[in-house]
Design a protein around this motif. Structure first.
Motif, short mmCIF file in Angstrom:
data_model
loop_
_atom_site.label_atom_id
_atom_site.label_comp_id
_atom_site.label_asym_id
_atom_site.label_seq_id
_atom_site.Cartn_x
_atom_site.Cartn_y
_atom_site.Cartn_z
N ALA A 247 0.78 -1.18 -0.06
CA ALA A 247 0.06 -0.01 0.00
C ALA A 247 0.83 1.17 0.01
CB ALA A 247 -0.92 0.02 1.36
N VAL A 248 2.02 1.17 0.66
CA VAL A 248 2.77 2.16 1.00
C VAL A 248 3.48 2.72 -0.60
CG1 VAL A 248 5.07 3.30 1.74
CG2 VAL A 248 3.40 2.25 3.31
N VAL A 249 3.96 1.55 -1.20
CA VAL A 249 4.54 1.65 -2.54
C VAL A 249 3.47 2.03 -3.62
CG1 VAL A 249 5.69 0.11 -4.45
CG2 VAL A 249 6.41 -0.38 -2.19
N THR A 250 2.15 1.60 -3.50
CA THR A 250 1.27 2.19 -4.34
C THR A 250 1.07 3.96 -3.89
OG1 THR A 250 0.19 -0.05 -4.39
CG2 THR A 250 -1.07 1.89 -5.03
N ALA A 251 1.12 3.82 -2.94
CA ALA A 251 0.81 5.57 -2.45
C ALA A 251 1.81 6.40 -3.06
CB ALA A 251 0.52 5.71 -1.06
N VAL A 252 2.94 5.89 -2.98
CA VAL A 252 4.31 6.64 -3.50
C VAL A 252 4.08 6.97 -4.94
CG1 VAL A 252 6.79 6.47 -3.80
CG2 VAL A 252 5.87 6.06 -1.87
N GLY A 253 3.30 6.15 -5.75
CA GLY A 253 3.11 6.29 -7.12
C GLY A 253 1.93 7.06 -7.44
N LEU A 254 0.53 6.45 -6.85
CA LEU A 254 -0.52 7.24 -7.31
C LEU A 254 -0.86 8.42 -6.56
CD1 LEU A 254 -3.32 6.35 -8.57
CD2 LEU A 254 -4.27 5.53 -6.24
N GLY A 255 -0.24 8.81 -5.45
CA GLY A 255 -0.16 10.12 -5.15
C GLY A 255 0.23 11.26 -5.75
N PRO A 256 1.63 11.22 -6.36
CA PRO A 256 1.95 12.05 -7.18
C PRO A 256 1.40 11.95 -8.45
CG PRO A 256 3.91 10.82 -6.26
CD PRO A 256 2.63 10.10 -5.78
N GLY A 257 1.08 10.91 -9.14
CA GLY A 257 0.52 10.83 -10.29
C GLY A 257 -1.09 11.62 -10.38
N ALA A 258 -1.78 11.30 -9.28
CA ALA A 258 -3.18 11.85 -9.24
C ALA A 258 -2.80 13.43 -9.11
CB ALA A 258 -3.69 11.07 -8.24
N HIS A 259 -1.69 13.66 -8.11
CA HIS A 259 -1.64 15.12 -8.02
C HIS A 259 -1.30 15.90 -9.35
CE1 HIS A 259 1.63 18.50 -7.53
NE2 HIS A 259 0.93 18.65 -6.68
N ASN A 260 -0.42 15.34 -10.11
CA ASN A 260 -0.19 15.80 -11.22
C ASN A 260 -1.09 16.00 -12.29
OD1 ASN A 260 2.75 15.65 -10.60
ND2 ASN A 260 3.22 13.95 -11.78
N VAL A 261 -1.81 15.04 -12.42
CA VAL A 261 -3.02 15.21 -13.41
C VAL A 261 -3.83 16.39 -13.00
CG1 VAL A 261 -4.98 14.22 -14.26
CG2 VAL A 261 -2.88 12.77 -14.04
N LEU A 262 -4.26 16.44 -11.59
CA LEU A 262 -5.34 17.19 -11.33
C LEU A 262 -4.65 18.88 -11.48
CD1 LEU A 262 -8.25 18.10 -10.21
CD2 LEU A 262 -7.46 18.04 -8.04
#
Length: 272
Positions: A247-262
């Motif tokens: 879950a931590v590994v996922t958050a490290v990718g999904l968090g920045p990715g979603a941030h970038n998109v928005l």
């Protein structure tokens, strides 16, 4: 410098409040010890996006000054953890706890996302095509990467399940969104290590044709898949701790990715 730009602790009263909330929620979670499976990781995905949307709104100056420090970097991660943890504990009292957890996270994400879109409309900076293209590219490339993982390491892919596929997609999304932001939209990269990869790509003969983001996409795709495979044995031996780390590994990718998109949807690159 190894920390992203904008990375700073909040004023002391906010820091104390957030730390107290995190400790309290963490203690309750440890005491209750809810099971952590691959489905748990999937249920937390909306919360990872929620934290990212909160930080985008902080960067855009949407929040009132009185509450804004709760949503800066890195405080927003602790704020989101506290909210998600409380929701998880409450959701466990329902008939379908993981569905409730994911639904609340998804519903909450709508509000800061809508605020960011409204900012873009109000300031005539709304951009949809390229950020959505980054999401589409991540969906395709992430699926291809996971297909390769399933073919090369089927046992490990089965061990991590849907959480592993999500983790790979998350890191691919970080890569594609960053590439679009830097090569197409004119945003700067805020993370020093990512910037170093792109500076290296700028010196390659391919830079004039492919830009500099392609190398970052490649690195994130390979790295995401490799880390997931490395965690497969851990998940088999200790599912709770292994999936928690996944879950931590996922958050490290999904968090920045979603941030970038928005952020790319709502903001003018000149301000970042």
């Amino acid at each position: 410098m190894v920390l992203p730009s904008g990375f700073a602790p909040p004023p002391l009263p906010y820091l104390v409040a957030v730390a107290a909330a995190v400790l309290a929620v963490g203690w309750l979670l440890v005491r209750e010890s809810p099971p952590v499976t691959d489905r748990t990781v999937l249920a937390f995905a909306p919360w990872m996006a929620f934290g990212s949307t909160l930080y985008v709104c902080f960067q855009l100056g949407v929040f009132p000054d009185a509450v804004a420090p709760f949503f800066g970097s890195p405080t927003v991660y602790a704020t989101t953890f506290a909210a998600a943890g409380v929701t998880w504990l409450a959701a466990r009292r329902t008939a379908r706890p993981l569905l409730a957890l994911a639904s609340v996270g998804g519903a909450l994400t709508v509000f800061p996302a809508a605020a960011a879109v409204n900012y873009g409309l109000a300031n005539d900076t709304l951009t949809l095509a390229w950020p959505l293209a980054a999401v589409a590219a991540a969906a395709v490339l992430g699926r291809v990467a996971w297909w390769v993982v399933e073919r090369l390491r089927p046992t490990d892919a089965a061990a991590v399940g849907g959480a592993g596929a999500l983790a790979v997609f998350a890191h691919v999304l970080d890569g594609t969104s960053t590439a679009v932001g830097v090569d197409v939209l004119g945003f700067g990269e805020q993370t020093p290590l990512s910037a170093a990869i792109m500076h290296f790509a700028a010196d390659l003969p391919t830079a004039s044709v492919l830009g500099v983001g392609w190398l970052f996409v490649l690195v994130k795709t390979v790295l995401g898949a490799a880390v997931v495979l490395l965690l497969a044995e851990y998940v088999r031996e200790d599912p709770a701790e292994g999936n928690l780390l996944l879950a931590v590994v996922t958050a490290v990718g999904l968090g920045p990715g979603a941030h970038n998109v928005l952020l790319f949807v709502a903001a003018n690159p000149a301000g970042f």
